[in-house]
Design a protein around this motif. Structure first.
Motif, PDB file in Angstrom:
ATOM      1  N   GLY A   1       0.802  -1.210   0.000  1.00  0.00           N
ATOM      2  CA  GLY A   1       0.000   0.000   0.000  1.00  0.00           C
ATOM      3  C   GLY A   1       0.838   1.263   0.000  1.00  0.00           C
ATOM      4  N   ASN A   2       1.917   1.260   0.759  1.00  0.00           N
ATOM      5  CA  ASN A   2       2.780   2.440   0.799  1.00  0.00           C
ATOM      6  C   ASN A   2       3.609   2.580  -0.476  1.00  0.00           C
ATOM      7  OD1 ASN A   2       2.593   3.942   3.484  1.00  0.00           O
ATOM      8  ND2 ASN A   2       2.681   1.817   4.152  1.00  0.00           N
ATOM      9  N   GLN A   3       3.950   1.467  -1.101  1.00  0.00           N
ATOM     10  CA  GLN A   3       4.589   1.545  -2.414  1.00  0.00           C
ATOM     11  C   GLN A   3       3.649   2.207  -3.422  1.00  0.00           C
ATOM     12  OE1 GLN A   3       5.844  -2.395  -3.541  1.00  0.00           O
ATOM     13  NE2 GLN A   3       7.525  -2.440  -2.080  1.00  0.00           N
ATOM     14  N   GLN A   4       2.370   1.837  -3.361  1.00  0.00           N
ATOM     15  CA  GLN A   4       1.400   2.447  -4.272  1.00  0.00           C
ATOM     16  C   GLN A   4       1.281   3.937  -4.009  1.00  0.00           C
ATOM     17  OE1 GLN A   4       0.222   2.274  -7.167  1.00  0.00           O
ATOM     18  NE2 GLN A   4      -1.391   0.740  -7.022  1.00  0.00           N
TER      19      GLN A   4
ATOM     20  N   ILE B   1      -3.303  -4.680  -1.427  1.00  0.00           N
ATOM     21  CA  ILE B   1      -3.097  -3.803  -0.281  1.00  0.00           C
ATOM     22  C   ILE B   1      -4.216  -4.019   0.736  1.00  0.00           C
ATOM     23  CG2 ILE B   1      -1.852  -2.110  -1.666  1.00  0.00           C
ATOM     24  CD1 ILE B   1      -4.276  -0.373  -1.717  1.00  0.00           C
ATOM     25  N   ASP B   2      -3.961  -3.624   1.982  1.00  0.00           N
ATOM     26  CA  ASP B   2      -4.905  -3.897   3.058  1.00  0.00           C
ATOM     27  C   ASP B   2      -6.110  -2.962   2.997  1.00  0.00           C
ATOM     28  OD1 ASP B   2      -4.474  -1.505   5.082  1.00  0.00           O
ATOM     29  OD2 ASP B   2      -2.487  -2.131   4.405  1.00  0.00           O
ATOM     30  N   VAL B   3      -7.139  -3.310   3.759  1.00  0.00           N
ATOM     31  CA  VAL B   3      -8.404  -2.586   3.711  1.00  0.00           C
ATOM     32  C   VAL B   3      -8.236  -1.123   4.098  1.00  0.00           C
ATOM     33  CG1 VAL B   3     -10.718  -2.439   4.696  1.00  0.00           C
ATOM     34  CG2 VAL B   3      -9.758  -4.669   4.139  1.00  0.00           C
ATOM     35  N   GLY B   4      -7.447  -0.854   5.136  1.00  0.00           N
ATOM     36  CA  GLY B   4      -7.253   0.518   5.578  1.00  0.00           C
ATOM     37  C   GLY B   4      -6.599   1.389   4.513  1.00  0.00           C
ATOM     38  N   THR B   5      -5.587   0.835   3.844  1.00  0.00           N
ATOM     39  CA  THR B   5      -4.905   1.590   2.799  1.00  0.00           C
ATOM     40  C   THR B   5      -5.800   1.748   1.577  1.00  0.00           C
ATOM     41  OG1 THR B   5      -2.810   0.654   3.582  1.00  0.00           O
ATOM     42  CG2 THR B   5      -2.763   1.792   1.476  1.00  0.00           C
TER      43      THR B   5
ATOM     44  N   TYR C   1      -8.888   5.282  -2.067  1.00  0.00           N
ATOM     45  CA  TYR C   1     -10.187   5.757  -2.570  1.00  0.00           C
ATOM     46  C   TYR C   1     -10.362   7.249  -2.286  1.00  0.00           C
ATOM     47  CZ  TYR C   1     -11.578   0.807  -2.933  1.00  0.00           C
ATOM     48  OH  TYR C   1     -11.653  -0.520  -3.259  1.00  0.00           O
ATOM     49  N   GLN C   2      -9.993   7.646  -1.087  1.00  0.00           N
ATOM     50  CA  GLN C   2     -10.117   9.051  -0.695  1.00  0.00           C
ATOM     51  C   GLN C   2      -9.240   9.932  -1.578  1.00  0.00           C
ATOM     52  OE1 GLN C   2      -8.960   9.888   3.355  1.00  0.00           O
ATOM     53  NE2 GLN C   2     -10.069  11.810   3.410  1.00  0.00           N
TER      54      GLN C   2
END
Length: 217
Positions: free
Chosen positions: A123-126, A150-154, A159-160
């Motif tokens: 997720g942080n790579q994205q 990536i995980d749900v939180g990321t 999306y935001q």
């Protein structure tokens, strides 16, 4: 501008091939690309960048970032010549300022911006990939499966960010294997089958997974 256009289709329908041609990763075999009504020629990724087109690829490790370089270097990379150089040298002050802005805005989780990109979570790579193109000021964002792996939180954070880009007037082309993600995020969805358009839906037309699947097959 200010639209999220979803691109849907089964594996092999031509989604990734289409966007790779749009951003200069593959050669266009036929057809035309129009930008604000005028035909443009895109023969390379460099050409696409000049027209304000950026792509976050589905394979971010191979094509989206330089894993053995730092977060700072990755975010700065597309901007070195246009924004951050003094002759042949990098203006470190400008570089730190630009990188810090997007490092903070995307809430990249790392001890500091000098951490190697390959050590980050998916997720942080994205986020790093998106940060470098936002820092470039690209107006057309092609997002190929941006929430894969990536995980749900990321996912929620991505999306935001996509919605923020829409509100800023950016044009967003979104590819996803998750139909609910496409339905939830897109203003309009174009379906591909065997490399050709097989259908088009607006968000307010009571769009369902069943309708999309019917057109896909």
């Amino acid at each position: 501008k200010g639209e999220i256009l979803g691109l849907a289709g089964l594996i092999g329908a031509g989604r990734t091939e289409t966007v790779r041609a749009l951003c200069g990763m593959d050669e266009l075999e036929s057809g035309k690309i129009l930008l604000e009504g005028k035909e443009i020629k895109i023969r390379s990724v460099s050409d696409a960048r000049k027209f304000g087109i950026a792509m976050a690829t589905e394979d971010r490790r191979r094509f989206g970032m330089v894993g053995c370089r730092s977060i700072r270097e990755n975010i700065a990379l597309p901007n070195l010549r246009a924004k951050l150089s003094i002759g042949p040298f990098v203006n470190r002050s400008k570089e730190r300022s630009l990188v810090q802005e997007y490092y903070d805005r995307l809430k990249i989780k790392a001890p500091n911006m000098n951490v190697l990109a390959q050590t980050l979570s998916g997720g942080n790579q994205q986020k790093v990939v998106l940060a470098k193109w936002l820092g470039k000021g690209s107006d057309i964002m092609i997002l190929d499966c941006p929430t894969r792996g990536i995980d749900v939180g990321t996912k929620a954070a991505i999306y935001q960010l996509i919605m923020q880009m829409k509100e800023e007037g950016k044009s967003i082309l979104l590819i996803s294997e998750e139909l609910q993600e496409l339905i939830g995020m897109s203003d309009r969805i174009v379906l591909l089958r065997d490399g050709a358009v097989s259908g088009e839906f607006l968000r307010n037309e009571g769009l369902t997974e069943a309708k999309l699947i019917q057109k896909m097959i």
